[in-house]
Design an enzyme around this catalytic site. Structure first.
Site, PDB file in Angstrom:
ATOM      1  N   HIS A 189       3.351   4.108  -7.390  1.00 40.33           N
ATOM      2  CA  HIS A 189       1.952   3.706  -7.382  1.00 40.33           C
ATOM      3  C   HIS A 189       1.232   4.440  -8.515  1.00 40.33           C
ATOM      4  O   HIS A 189       1.804   5.323  -9.150  1.00 40.33           O
ATOM      5  CB  HIS A 189       1.287   4.085  -6.054  1.00 40.33           C
ATOM      6  CG  HIS A 189       1.719   3.237  -4.900  1.00 40.33           C
ATOM      7  ND1 HIS A 189       1.634   1.873  -4.905  1.00 40.33           N
ATOM      8  CD2 HIS A 189       2.226   3.578  -3.687  1.00 40.33           C
ATOM      9  CE1 HIS A 189       2.068   1.403  -3.749  1.00 40.33           C
ATOM     10  NE2 HIS A 189       2.439   2.416  -2.992  1.00 40.33           N
ATOM     11  N   CYS A 202       1.288  -1.389 -11.074  1.00 38.51           N
ATOM     12  CA  CYS A 202       0.107  -2.169 -11.442  1.00 38.51           C
ATOM     13  C   CYS A 202      -0.574  -1.537 -12.648  1.00 38.51           C
ATOM     14  O   CYS A 202      -0.299  -0.404 -13.015  1.00 38.51           O
ATOM     15  CB  CYS A 202      -0.886  -2.243 -10.291  1.00 38.51           C
ATOM     16  SG  CYS A 202      -0.251  -3.080  -8.841  1.00 38.51           S
TER      17      CYS A 202
END
Length: 455
Positions: free
Chosen positions: A298, A341
Site C-alpha cells: 500500500h 496505486c
C-alpha cells in the site's frame, strides 16, 4: 455471473469437439500461456480460464464470437450469440478490433488447408528439426506448429523455414505467407517509432534480429537477483492485502525459469523496506547481468507504505541503484515493477461490467518520476492519481498479466519494454469494478532488454 451467461457457455461447450477445443487453445496463445492451456482438457475449463483473464464475461462476448468465427462454427455464432459470418467479417475489418493475431490466424488457416498427404510430407521434411516423438502419425498440424515455435523454427516475424517447406508441394500456401509478410511489413512501416539510440551492427543479437538496437548482455547464470518485497499482513488488519501471495508465487516461478536468483521478503516495515533495498545495492553484481525488484504494498502518491504504515519515497529506493550508488551494476539494466496505486481516483469507463474473477481490492502508490540516470526501467500498475486493482483469489490484474505475457513472449525474444506495452494494452481493455486501470512505463534504458530462456 448471470444464469443466462452460464447457460450460454454450457451450451457452447457441449457443442464443441476435441479438435475444436485444440483450435480454440491455439488461437488464444497470445492471451493465455502455453503452460496453462496444456492443462485444459475440456471446453468448460477453457471458458473458465478466459473468464479469469477477463477475456469474456457478461456483456463482453467479442472474443468468444471471434473464436467461433475463426473455427467456422457459424451455427453456434448465430444460435447462441446472435451474430453471423457477415457481421463478424465487418467487425474484424475495423483496425485494432481483432484479438486473434494475424500470425495465429495464418497458421490455423494453413493447418486447415493441408490435406493428410500434405501433413505427412511436412512431418517428413521436419525430421531433422524436431524429435520423432513429436512427429508421430497422431500429431495434429497445430501440435506440429507448436513444436516448431517451441524450437524456434517459426515465429511471428520469421516463417522462412515453413515457406521453404511449403514451396515444395503447396505453393498456394507459401503465397499466403508471402501476403502475410507483406502486410506485416506495411503495418510496421506505418507504426514504426524511431528512438534516439546509436546502433552497431555487431550487436544485433541472435535469431536474426535486425541490427537496429543494442541489446544488454544476458550471459551469466544467474543473470542477477530478482528481489520481491511483498507486504501482505499489516499492523492494521483492515489493510491486509489478500491476493498478494499469488503475485509473489507467479513472479518467483517466472524469474526462476529465467535463471534469476529469486528472493522474497514478506511484511516489511517502512524502515526495513528501505534497508533491504539498500543492502542489495551494496552487493557485488560484477558477475550479474541485471537487477530486478518487485514491490507489492500500500502507499500514497510517490511513496510505498511499510506494514507499520510508515512511508518510503520510491525515488529513494530507485536511487540506491544509480551508477554512483551501485557501481557494479553501472551500464546494466535495473528493473523495478511496482504493484500499487498512485492515488484514489477512478478511471472512468464507457461501458461497465462486473469483474468475473470476484471482488477486487485497491492497492497503494508509486512514483511520478525516476532519477535522471541511465539503464533504469520502472513498470507501474497505474498512472498518477489513480487506483490499481487486486483480486483476493487470483492476485493483481497487472502482475498476473505481466507474468503470463513474459511466459508467452520471452521465448520469442521480445524485449521487456515491448512486453510491458502488451501488458498496458491488455490491462487497459479490462473492466474493473466499474473503472479502468492504465499501467505506466518509465524508462531510461539505452538498449533492448531481452531475457534469455533456458533451452
Amino acid at each position: 455471473m448471470s444464469t443466462e451467461f452460464r447457460k450460454l457457455l454450457f451450451e457452447v461447450s457441449e457443442a464443441l469437439v476435441t479438435e475444436e477445443l485444440a483450435a480454440l487453445k491455439f488461437l488464444s496463445l497470445e492471451h493465455v500461456s502455453r503452460r496453462k492451456l496444456e492443462a485444459i482438457q475440456e471446453p468448460k475449463a477453457f471458458f473458465e480460464m478466459l473468464q479469469e483473464k477477463d477475456m469474456i464475461g457478461v456483456g463482453n462476448l467479442s472474443f468468444l464470437k471471434e473464436l467461433l468465427y475463426q473455427i467456422s462454427r457459424m451455427d453456434l455464432l448465430t444460435a447462441h450469440l446472435g451474430s453471423s459470418r457477415e457481421e463478424m467479417e465487418r467487425e474484424l475489418q475495423v483496425p485494432g478490433r481483432a484479438q486473434v493475431s494475424a500470425y495465429r490466424q495464418l497458421l490455423y488457416g494453413i493447418a486447415e488447408d493441408l490435406t493428410p498427404e500434405d501433413v505427412r510430407s511436412l512431418k517428413f521434411l521436419l525430421q531433422k528439426q524436431l524429435p520423432k516423438n513429436k512427429l508421430q502419425e497422431n500429431a495434429s498440424m497445430l501440435q506440429v506448429f507448436l513444436e516448431m515455435e517451441i524450437n524456434g523454427i517459426i515465429k511471428e516475424d520469421d516463417l522462412t523455414m515453413l515457406k521453404d517447406i511449403l514451396q515444395r508441394f503447396r505453393i498456394d500456401l507459401k503465397r499466403k505467407i508471402d501476403a502475410y509478410e507483406e502486410k506485416r511489413k506495411e503495418n510496421y512501416s506505418q507504426e514504426e517509432v524511431r528512438y534516439p539510440v546509436s546502433v552497431h551492427a555487431e550487436e544485433q543479437g541472435a535469431e536474426g534480429k535486425a541490427a537496429k538496437w543494442k541489446i544488454y548482455k544476458m550471459k551469466n547464470n544467474p543473470h542477477g537477483y530478482c528481489l520481491i518485497l511483498n507486504n501482505h499482513i499489516f499492523k492494521n488488519p483492515i489493510d491486509n492485502r489478500e491476493g498478494t501471495l499469488q503475485d509473489g508465487e507467479a513472479v518467483k516461478r517466472v524469474f526462476k525459469w529465467l535463471q534469476f536468483e529469486t528472493v522474497q521478503y514478506m511484511d516489511l516495515e517502512g524502515k526495513k523496506l528501505y534497508e533491504t533495498v539498500k543492502e542489495y545495492s551494496k552487493k557485488d553484481h560484477r558477475n550479474m547481468d541485471c537487477f530486478v525488484c518487485f514491490i507489492f504494498s500500500h502507499g500514497e502518491k510517490d511513496k510505498i507504505k511499510g506494514v507499520d504504515g510508515e512511508c518510503v519515497n520510491i525515488e529513494d529506493l530507485v536511487s540506491c541503484f544509480t551508477g554512483t550508488n551501485c557501481p557494479s551494476l553501472a551500464g546494466k539494466p535495473k528493473v523495478f515493477i511496482i504493484q500499487a496505486c498512485q492515488g484514489s481516483g477512478h478511471h472512468p469507463s464507457v461501458t461497465v461490467q462486473p469483474d468475473s474473477s470476484g471482488h477486487l481490492e485497491v492497492d497503494a502508490s508509486p512514483l511520478t518520476s525516476i532519477p535522471d540516470k541511465a539503464d533504469i526501467l520502472i513498470g507501474m500498475a497505474t498512472v498518477e492519481d489513480y487506483l490499481s486493482f487486486c483480486s483476493r483469489k487470483t492476485g493483481s490484474v497487472y502482475i498476473q498479466c505481466l507474468c503470463e505475457k513474459m511466459e508467452l513472449l520471452c521465448p520469442q525474444r521480445v524485449d521487456l519494454t515491448a512486453i510491458l506495452t502488451e501488458v498496458n494494452n491488455e490491462v487497459a481493455r479490462r473492466e474493473l469494478e466499474g473503472s479502468k486501470q492504465m499501467p505506466k512505463i518509465t524508462s531510461t534504458l539505452l538498449k533492448q532488454l531481452i531475457f534469455e530462456v533456458p533451452q
